[in-house]
Design an enzyme around this catalytic site. Sequence first.
Site, mmCIF file in Angstrom:
data_model
loop_
_atom_site.group_PDB
_atom_site.id
_atom_site.type_symbol
_atom_site.label_atom_id
_atom_site.label_comp_id
_atom_site.label_asym_id
_atom_site.label_seq_id
_atom_site.Cartn_x
_atom_site.Cartn_y
_atom_site.Cartn_z
ATOM 1 N N ASN A 39 0.838 -1.206 0.000
ATOM 2 C CA ASN A 39 0.000 0.000 0.000
ATOM 3 C C ASN A 39 0.871 1.253 0.000
ATOM 4 O OD1 ASN A 39 -0.329 -1.378 2.821
ATOM 5 N ND2 ASN A 39 -0.903 0.684 3.320
ATOM 6 N N ASP A 40 0.734 2.133 0.958
ATOM 7 C CA ASP A 40 1.325 3.478 0.857
ATOM 8 C C ASP A 40 2.796 3.533 0.433
ATOM 9 O OD1 ASP A 40 -0.963 3.590 2.379
ATOM 10 O OD2 ASP A 40 -0.017 4.497 4.124
ATOM 11 N N GLN A 56 4.689 0.323 2.067
ATOM 12 C CA GLN A 56 4.031 -0.611 2.986
ATOM 13 C C GLN A 56 3.875 -1.938 2.254
ATOM 14 O OE1 GLN A 56 2.247 0.318 6.486
ATOM 15 N NE2 GLN A 56 4.338 0.904 6.083
ATOM 16 N N TRP A 64 -3.374 -7.392 2.927
ATOM 17 C CA TRP A 64 -2.711 -6.589 3.966
ATOM 18 C C TRP A 64 -2.467 -7.451 5.198
ATOM 19 C CZ3 TRP A 64 -3.606 -4.827 8.963
ATOM 20 C CH2 TRP A 64 -2.867 -3.717 9.383
HETATM 21 C C1 FRU Z 1 -2.824 4.599 4.986
HETATM 22 C C2 FRU Z 1 -2.502 3.722 6.194
HETATM 23 C C3 FRU Z 1 -1.611 4.467 7.167
HETATM 24 C C4 FRU Z 1 -0.932 3.357 7.904
HETATM 25 C C5 FRU Z 1 -0.743 2.328 6.821
HETATM 26 C C6 FRU Z 1 -0.835 0.912 7.292
HETATM 27 O O1 FRU Z 1 -3.194 3.894 3.851
HETATM 28 O O2 FRU Z 1 -3.703 3.298 6.804
HETATM 29 O O3 FRU Z 1 -2.286 5.370 8.015
HETATM 30 O O4 FRU Z 1 0.284 3.747 8.470
HETATM 31 O O5 FRU Z 1 -1.750 2.572 5.846
HETATM 32 O O6 FRU Z 1 -0.468 0.029 6.295
#
Ligand code: FRU
Length: 483
Positions: A39-40, A56, A64
């Site tokens: 993700n991020d 991430q 996830w």
């Molecule tokens: C944003 C988020 C962040 C967190 C991360 C967890 O997409 O929810 O706030 O740190 O992803 O993967």
Amino acid sequence: MLTINKIEQAQHSLNEAEKKVNHQYRLGYHIMAPANWINDPNGLVQYKGEYHVFYQHHPYDENWGPMHWGHVKSKDLVHWQHLPIALAPGDSFDKDGCFSGSAVDNEGELTLIYTGHNYIDKELDTFFQNQNIAVSKDGITFEKAEANPVIAEPPADSSHHFRDPKVWKHEGFWYMILGNSTKKQEGRVILYRSSNLQKWEYVGVLAKSDGDLGYMWECPDFFELDGKHVLMISPQGIEAKGDSYHNLFQTGYLVGEYNYGTNTFHHGSFTELDYGHDFYAVQTLLDDKGRRIAIGWMDMWEANMPTKEDGWCGALTLPRELTLREDKVLMNPVQELTSLRKTQYNMLTNKALSNSYVVEVNEDLLEIQAVFDLADCQASSVGIKIRGINNEETLMCYNLNEQKLLLDCTHSGKEDGVRKVALQAGETLALRIFVDRSSVEVFANEGQATMTSRIYPKESRLGIELFTEGGNVIVKELTYWNL
Ligand code: FRU
């Protein structure tokens, strides 16, 4: 420390998963993990002349899970090299995840600042979060600091949402902002200050929801841009309104004047940064050419993500250069991306179009430039379709009466396929479109509006169709490049 073993294990799992990936939707020129979930974007930084991007990552599964930090680097923002996983969770302060954060070059040491996620009761989703650092001398292997957590708990009026540190230096001090919410569930960004990245003092609230901007602000970023200050945030919990806020969560910005002495930020109202389906948790870096470059996660929480069945999930957007015009943040692909272009095809120059024009192109990786002359144009709408051989299409259409740009991915694998954005195109509509195997990024009129979406076409590609409805239009230019 525990971490080294964990990284080897994770890397091993990832290497095995990579062998099983189905390539049908794998992207040709975007950052992805070798396999499994991302993700991020995290820790965007230029270090020893190279661009580093972390993300991430769950190296054990296409869903996830306990967050690691994946890592790529590049000399040119175009070609990315995978490096070993940088962070794995499991120490006492980041038991259940190394959540999002940032990176700084601290006199030659590449330092990551990230959130430790720790469940109290996983079933009930109760947790606490803290802030940690990890340091590298070679830009590849990172050692978590003895001093962790460097910020153990949030301020007294805060909820347990306390994450996503963005750190920068200003006049000899390090500053950190965090995504946070109050006990009353109002999204906000809070500020800390440090002289050494280890001991942090709480300064106060930098900006806060006025009641309409959600219950939690994730992934903040704060920087100067063309003489103003820009706070980027990814709020959770904003209601859809008109053409805005149609994704589950949003990413947008506040522009204003900031005073470090008093920690006051006078700003305008919240504006969404991208109007497609899949743009979230954007982060930026300032490079040695003075450019502010942004990269976002090119997906959205809770969206349908068909590539999970192929053994991978998640990608990052193209790097985009930010500029400010009349308090509006414009995003345009970084100039280096022109090096992806292989052959250039000039299809139309100053030609009247009365209905539609189809160019057969069966390649998947394309950049397209379509420029319409809207002065004295009688058409009600003009646009472009990326077509499959039968019924599939991704449609980009400008409605001259409504002055709105529409992206419709209903027929390229997207439920809830339509997104719209207001765009005062004036006399010219210039669309620059990047198509990859499972994504489309539209930059309209030099970044006045951008729309980013994942698409999942099943048919092979027929080509590009330009069209007009309700009257003729002059096509100033139709050019495409295979990438
Ligand atoms: C944003 C988020 C962040 C967190 C991360 C967890 O997409 O929810 O706030 O740190 O992803 O993967």
